[in-house]
Write an enzyme that holds these catalytic residues in place. Structure first.
Site, PDB file in Angstrom:
ATOM      1  N   ASP A 117     -13.498  -3.643  -1.991  1.00  0.00           N
ATOM      2  CA  ASP A 117     -13.345  -3.399  -0.563  1.00  0.00           C
ATOM      3  C   ASP A 117     -14.722  -3.588   0.058  1.00  0.00           C
ATOM      4  OD1 ASP A 117     -10.694  -2.785  -0.997  1.00  0.00           O
ATOM      5  OD2 ASP A 117     -11.042  -0.622  -1.116  1.00  0.00           O
ATOM      6  N   ASP A 173       0.866  -1.176   0.000  1.00  0.00           N
ATOM      7  CA  ASP A 173       0.000   0.000   0.000  1.00  0.00           C
ATOM      8  C   ASP A 173       0.901   1.224   0.000  1.00  0.00           C
ATOM      9  OD1 ASP A 173      -2.285  -1.525   0.073  1.00  0.00           O
ATOM     10  OD2 ASP A 173      -2.505  -1.428   2.245  1.00  0.00           O
TER      11      ASP A 173
END
Length: 284
Positions: free
Chosen positions: A130, A11
């Protein structure tokens, strides 16, 4: 039988690798290119780069990081964050990415997935989802305008539990790096994305992300059983057993992990040897 894949995830925020809990409280985890080289040497099957604030901040994709990484590593590279049009995909592929991961733009304009698959091939189109467990009776997010023509994709705000079967579970899709609920059912959304040409699903449990208490097996299995394309389980890896559970009980085709590899709690080799001892086919 296809080998199961171990995929570290980087990330990236402001050019650095970060790791948080449920998408917040981010900690620095090093330089992305150095991390990529390390994982390549370790024998990772693939690597995922996610620019976690690009869509929310309406920034361009991280082409410089991708180019530097592609020059140094030789495993397949998937990049996501800030992809808004076909030219963004073309630029990433030219920079050295093998696949692109699309979340926010897919939700805002699902036809984009069909266009991307037709232009570049389904094999390089990964739809990232997500998802957060939805509590029946609570308020879902506002769906995008196009979704009102597809009410079957929306989260049911009131879900009666069939007699003797317990609660019926559902998960809501979020965009903008987990900031915005969209009122869409994650399992139905995954199936819809496959129909439009997605070649793979990157499924992250927001409830489990960074908590290291295991993947959401129920969510992973529900999506894996709903689609015929590969599913990458993400969110919650804390032990090697968690990887095994996602691949076996969750029926995932690959597991994505961050913290346990970034902070050197386990190596890729350890993970693969553990899975092999459990009878899971992996590439050593």
């Amino acid at each position: 039988m296809f080998s199961k894949r171990i995929i570290p995830c980087l990330d990236v925020k402001d050019g650095r690798v970060v790791k948080g809990v449920s998408f917040v409280n981010l900690k620095d985890a090093g330089d992305p290119v150095e991390n990529a080289i390390f994982y390549d040497e370790q024998g990772a099957d693939e690597l995922v780069f996610l620019d976690i604030t690009a869509s929310h901040e309406k920034r361009n994709i991280i082409l410089d990081v991708v180019m530097k990484t592609a020059e140094e590593v030789f495993m397949p590279l998937t990049v996501g964050g800030g992809i808004r049009n076909l030219e963004d995909i073309r630029a990433l592929l030219k920079a050295g990415s093998d696949k692109v991961s699309i979340n926010t733009t897919a939700v805002k304009d699902p036809v984009f997935i069909r266009q991307a698959a037709e232009r570049f091939g389904s094999q390089c189109v990964v739809v990232a989802i997500d998802a957060k467990r939805f509590v029946p009776g609570s308020r879902a997010g506002t769906p995008p305008e196009w979704a009102y023509a597809h009410p079957e994709l929306m989260v049911e705000e009131t879900i009666p539990a069939p007699s003797g079967e317990g609660d019926k579970r559902s998960w809501e899709v979020f965009i903008h790096g987990g900031r915005t609920p969209m009122g869409l059912d994650a399992v139905k959304w995954a199936r819809f994305m496959e129909e439009l040409g997605a070649g793979e699903i990157l499924l992250t449990s927001m409830d489990r992300d960074g908590r290291k208490d295991g993947y959401d097996i129920e969510l992973t299995r529900a999506v894996s059983e709903a689609v015929s394309i590969p599913v990458i389980a993400s969110g919650g890896a804390g032990t090697l057993e968690h990887l095994y559970n996602a691949l076996s009980n969750g029926k995932a085709d690959a597991v994505l992990a961050a913290s346990i590899f970034h902070f050197r709690e386990y190596s890729i080799r350890q993970a693969k040897e553990y899975l092999m001892d459990k009878g899971v086919p992996v590439r050593l």
